[in-house]
Scaffold this motif. Structure first.
Motif, PDB file in Angstrom:
ATOM      1  N   GLY A 340     -23.447  -7.649  22.520  1.00 37.24           N
ATOM      2  CA  GLY A 340     -24.102  -8.436  21.470  1.00 37.24           C
ATOM      3  C   GLY A 340     -24.070  -7.731  20.127  1.00 37.24           C
ATOM      4  O   GLY A 340     -23.329  -6.757  19.939  1.00 37.24           O
ATOM      5  N   LEU A 341     -24.895  -8.200  19.191  1.00 38.74           N
ATOM      6  CA  LEU A 341     -24.891  -7.686  17.816  1.00 38.74           C
ATOM      7  C   LEU A 341     -25.917  -6.575  17.619  1.00 38.74           C
ATOM      8  O   LEU A 341     -27.104  -6.790  17.835  1.00 38.74           O
ATOM      9  N   SER A 342     -25.466  -5.407  17.209  1.00 41.69           N
ATOM     10  CA  SER A 342     -26.384  -4.305  16.893  1.00 41.69           C
ATOM     11  C   SER A 342     -26.367  -4.060  15.389  1.00 41.69           C
ATOM     12  O   SER A 342     -25.377  -4.375  14.701  1.00 41.69           O
ATOM     13  N   ILE A 343     -27.457  -3.475  14.907  1.00 40.61           N
ATOM     14  CA  ILE A 343     -27.544  -3.133  13.475  1.00 40.61           C
ATOM     15  C   ILE A 343     -27.861  -1.650  13.346  1.00 40.61           C
ATOM     16  O   ILE A 343     -28.684  -1.122  14.090  1.00 40.61           O
ATOM     17  N   ILE A 391     -22.619  -4.149  14.284  1.00 39.13           N
ATOM     18  CA  ILE A 391     -21.624  -3.815  15.317  1.00 39.13           C
ATOM     19  C   ILE A 391     -21.672  -4.935  16.357  1.00 39.13           C
ATOM     20  O   ILE A 391     -22.704  -5.158  16.982  1.00 39.13           O
ATOM     21  N   ALA A 392     -20.539  -5.618  16.522  1.00 40.63           N
ATOM     22  CA  ALA A 392     -20.483  -6.708  17.519  1.00 40.63           C
ATOM     23  C   ALA A 392     -19.721  -6.205  18.736  1.00 40.63           C
ATOM     24  O   ALA A 392     -18.564  -5.803  18.642  1.00 40.63           O
ATOM     25  N   GLY A 393     -20.389  -6.195  19.871  1.00 44.32           N
ATOM     26  CA  GLY A 393     -19.743  -5.671  21.078  1.00 44.32           C
ATOM     27  C   GLY A 393     -19.844  -6.656  22.214  1.00 44.32           C
ATOM     28  O   GLY A 393     -20.454  -7.718  22.060  1.00 44.32           O
ATOM     29  N   PRO A 394     -19.270  -6.366  23.341  1.00 45.18           N
ATOM     30  CA  PRO A 394     -18.496  -5.151  23.595  1.00 45.18           C
ATOM     31  C   PRO A 394     -17.040  -5.310  23.118  1.00 45.18           C
ATOM     32  O   PRO A 394     -16.498  -6.396  23.181  1.00 45.18           O
ATOM     33  N   SER A 395     -16.470  -4.212  22.630  1.00 41.16           N
ATOM     34  CA  SER A 395     -15.072  -4.223  22.185  1.00 41.16           C
ATOM     35  C   SER A 395     -14.250  -3.346  23.107  1.00 41.16           C
ATOM     36  O   SER A 395     -14.682  -2.249  23.463  1.00 41.16           O
ATOM     37  N   LYS A 396     -13.077  -3.833  23.434  1.00 40.24           N
ATOM     38  CA  LYS A 396     -12.160  -2.992  24.215  1.00 40.24           C
ATOM     39  C   LYS A 396     -11.456  -2.093  23.200  1.00 40.24           C
ATOM     40  O   LYS A 396     -10.701  -2.569  22.351  1.00 40.24           O
ATOM     41  N   LEU A 397     -11.747  -0.813  23.241  1.00 41.97           N
ATOM     42  CA  LEU A 397     -11.128   0.091  22.266  1.00 41.97           C
ATOM     43  C   LEU A 397      -9.730   0.472  22.745  1.00 41.97           C
ATOM     44  O   LEU A 397      -9.506   0.671  23.939  1.00 41.97           O
ATOM     45  N   HIS A 398      -8.798   0.536  21.783  1.00 41.89           N
ATOM     46  CA  HIS A 398      -7.458   0.998  22.150  1.00 41.89           C
ATOM     47  C   HIS A 398      -7.103   2.261  21.372  1.00 41.89           C
ATOM     48  O   HIS A 398      -7.676   2.533  20.314  1.00 41.89           O
TER      49      HIS A 398
END
Ligand SMILES: CC(=O)N[C@H]1[C@@H](OP(=O)(O)OP(=O)(O)OC[C@H]2O[C@@H](n3ccc(=O)[nH]c3=O)[C@H](O)[C@@H]2O)O[C@H](CO)[C@@H](O)[C@@H]1O
Ligand SMILES: C=C(OP(=O)(O)O)C(=O)O
Length: 463
Positions: A340-343, A391-398
Motif C-alpha cells: 500500500g501507500l506509505s509516507i 512510497i507505493a508498494g509492494p514493488s518488485k525491485l530489479h
C-alpha cells in the motif's frame, strides 16, 4: 563548505564497487560496536583532560581515523589496541593551518574542537567541514554560541580562526532548533567556561547523554532538566575518562531494515532496546518482528520478516525521541515492499531524498513532494524543498548499477540491491559506507549475502 559526501557520483573510481547478486534473504548475526556519532565526540572530549582517557568499543570506521588524525596534529598521543583507544592529551599544542587542512572536508567533527582548543591553547583553527551532503548544514548556531561565550571568530579563505582574548564565560542560550552538533558545541565549551551556562531547546539524543556521562566522569557538573534545558557549571580542570561507548543504533536499525527488505532474519548483537524504542515501534507497525535479548554480554535484538505481508505506514523524522533522520533511508527501502501507500516526511534535513532516484530506476514507486505530508508543518515545507516521499508498494525491485551519494543512502542502496532480483553493481562503497559501517563487507558475507569485488577491469567498468 566542502563535503566528503558531496563528490559527484561520476568521480568514484570503478574499482570502488561491490557486485551484489540479489534475491537471497540475509540470515545470521552481526555485532555492532560504539556509535559513530558518540565515539568521534568522545575523542574530542579527551582533549579537555589533563590526564589520559580510555575509550572502549571503538569501531573501525573512517570517522575515527579522521579524528585520530586531528588529535595527533594537536599533539595528542593516540593508540588503538583492538577496539580500545588510548588518548594522552598532556602535550596538546597548536597545529599549523596546512597540517589541519589535510582533514578539510572529511567530517563534521572539526567544528567541535573549538571549545576544547580555546580552553587548552587560547586559539583554534577549524578547516572546512565534510559529512553527508543532505542539506545546507550551516554552522551558524555553533558560531553564534561561541561568540557569546567570548570567542572571536574570523573566517578566512582557508578556514575559520578563533581566539578567546578574555577567556570563555558561561552563557544563557536558546537554540532555534535542537541541533545535535550545536548542543555538543555548547557542552564541550561550557564545561570549562567561567560560571554557569543554561542551554534551552537542547538536543537530547542518546549519544549526547553518553557524551554528558563522559564529561561527568571527567569532573564536569551538568544537569539535564526537563523540557530540553541543560545547565552546565563550569569547572577549572577536567581529568581523563574511562568509558565504553554506547552501541550504534543507526547501524543496528540498518541491519534490521535489511532483514525486513530481504525477508531474512538478523540478530544484531549489541543493539539496545532503550535507544531504539521509536525504531522498534515503527518496525513492528510495518509488520516486522523482533525479540530483545537483554543478557549483559550476549545481548542484542533479533529482527526478522515474519512471512506475512508488510503494512504501509505514515512516518515523520524528528529529533530524539522522534524517529531519527539517519534511520529514514533504510526504512524507505523496506517500505517499498509494504502492501500500500506509505509516507515519509523528513523534517530534519531539507535534501535527504536524493537517493530515491536510484531506487526508482530499480522499480520502486516513490514520488517526492514539497508539502509537509506527515501532518506536522515543518520549516522545509514553507521553503519548497522536496522533503516528503510517498512510497507505493509492494514493488518488485530489479538489479541496477547504482552510485552511492552518501553514507546512509549508500547502505540503503546495498539493501535494495540485496532485495532485488539479479546482479547489481554498487559504486562508491569504500568512499562512503566505510565512514560509518565497520567491516560491512565481512558482515554481509557472514549473513549469506552473495557479494563480490570486481576481479577484472571489464567487470568493474560501467556499461
Ligand atoms: C556526526 C554526527 O553526530 N552527525 C549527526 C548529527 O549531525 P549534526 O550535528 O550536523 O546535525 P544537527 O542536529 O546539528 O542538524 C539538524 C538540523 O539543524 C540545522 N542546523 C544545525 C546547526 C546549525 O548551526 N545550524 C542549523 O541550521 C541543520 O542544517 C539541520 O537541518 O545529528 C544529525 C541529526 O540527528 C544526524 O543526522 C547526524 O548523523
Ligand atoms: C548524516 C550522518 O553523518 P554526518 O553528520 O557525519 O554526515 C549520518 O551518520 O547519517
Amino acid at each position: 563548505m566542502s563535503s566528503t559526501d558531496a563528490t559527484t557520483p561520476e568521480t568514484a573510481p570503478s574499482e570502488d564497487m561491490l557486485i551484489i547478486h540479489g534475491g537471497t534473504p540475509l540470515d545470521g548475526e552481526v555485532q555492532v560496536r560504539g556509535a559513530k556519532n558518540l565515539v568521534s565526540k568522545a575523542m574530542v572530549a579527551a582533549l579537555l583532560g589533563t590526564s589520559p582517557s580510555v575509550l572502549r568499543s571503538v569501531p573501525a570506521i573512517r570517522d575515527v581515523e579522521v579524528v585520530t588524525g586531528l588529535l595527533r596534529v594537536h599533539g595528542v598521543d593516540v593508540d588503538l589496541d583492538g577496539d580500545t583507544l588510548y588518548m594522552d592529551p598532556t602535550s596538546v599544542e597548536s597545529a599549523g593551518v596546512e597540517e589541519i587542512n589535510v582533514h578539510a572536508g572529511t567530517s563534521r567533527i572539526p567544528i567541535l574542537l573549538c571549545g576544547p582548543l580555546l580552553h587548552r591553547l587560547g586559539r583554534a583553527f577549524i578547516p572546512d567541514l565534510g559529512g553527508c551532503n543532505i542539506g545546507g548544514r550551516p554552522i551558524d548556531f555553533h558560531l553564534d554560541a561561541l561568540r557569546k561565550f567570548g570567542a572571536v571568530v574570523e573566517k578566512s579563505a582557508d578556514g575559520t580562526h578563533l581566539s578567546a582574548p578574555n577567556g570563555l564565560h558561561g552563557i544563557r542560550y536558546e537554540l532555534e532548533f535542537p541541533s545535535v552538533g550545536a548542543t555538543e558545541q555548547v557542552l564541550l565549551t561550557a564545561v570549562m567556561a567561567k560560571g554557569t551556562t543554561e542551554l534551552r531547546n537542547a538536543a537530547i539524543e542518546p549519544e549526547i547523554i553518553d557524551l554528558i556521562c563522559i564529561l561527568q566522569k571527567m569532573g564536569a557538573i551538568i544537569k539535564v532538566h526537563t523540557n530540553r534545558v541543560i545547565e552546565i557549571v563550569g569547572v577549572d580542570e577536567l581529568k581523563g575518562y574511562s568509558h565504553r561507548a554506547l552501541p550504534d543504533r543507526i547501524e543496528a536499525a540498518s541491519w534490521a531494515s535489511a532483514a525486513l527488505a530481504t525477508q531474512g532474519s538478523v540478530y544484531v548483537r549489541g543493539a539496545q532496546q532503550a535507544d531504539m524504542m521509536t525504531f522498534l515501534n515503527v518496525f513492528r507497525s510495518i509488520g516486522g518482528a523482533y525479540e530483545v535479548n537483554d543478557d549483559p554480554i550476549e545481548g542484542g535484538i533479533r529482527f526478522w520478516h515474519p512471512g506475512t505481508p508488510l503494512k504501509p505506514v505514515a512516518l515523520e523524522t524528528d529529533v530524539h525521541p522522534g524517529l531519527m533522520t539517519d534511520w529514514q533511508q533504510p526504512i524507505v527501502v523496506a517500505l517499498t515492499q509494504a502492501d500500500g501507500l506509505s509516507i515519509m516526511h523528513e523534517t530534519v534535513y531539507e535534501n535527504r531524498f536524493g537517493y530515491t532516484s536510484e531506487l526508482r530506476r530499480m522499480g520502486a514507486n516513490i514520488e517526492l513532494y514539497s508539502d509537509c505530508l506527515g501532518g506536522t508543518p515543518c520549516r522545509w515545507g514553507r521553503r519548497n524543498f522536496l522533503h516528503s516521499a510517498v512510497i507505493a508498494g509492494p514493488s518488485k525491485l530489479h538489479a541496477a548499477d547504482l552510485q552511492i551519494p552518501d553514507l546512509r543512502a549508500g547502505f540503503s542502496h546495498l539493501i535494495a540491491a540485496m532485495a532485488a532480483e539479479g546482479t547489481s553493481r554498487v559504486y562508491g562503497v569504500d568512499r562512503y559506507i566505510t565512514r560509518g559501517y565497520e567491516n560491512f563487507e565481512a558482515k554481509l558475507l557472514g549473513l549469506g549475502a552473495k557479494i563480490e569485488r570486481p576481479t577484472s577491469p571489464t567487470l568493474a567498468g560501467r556499461p
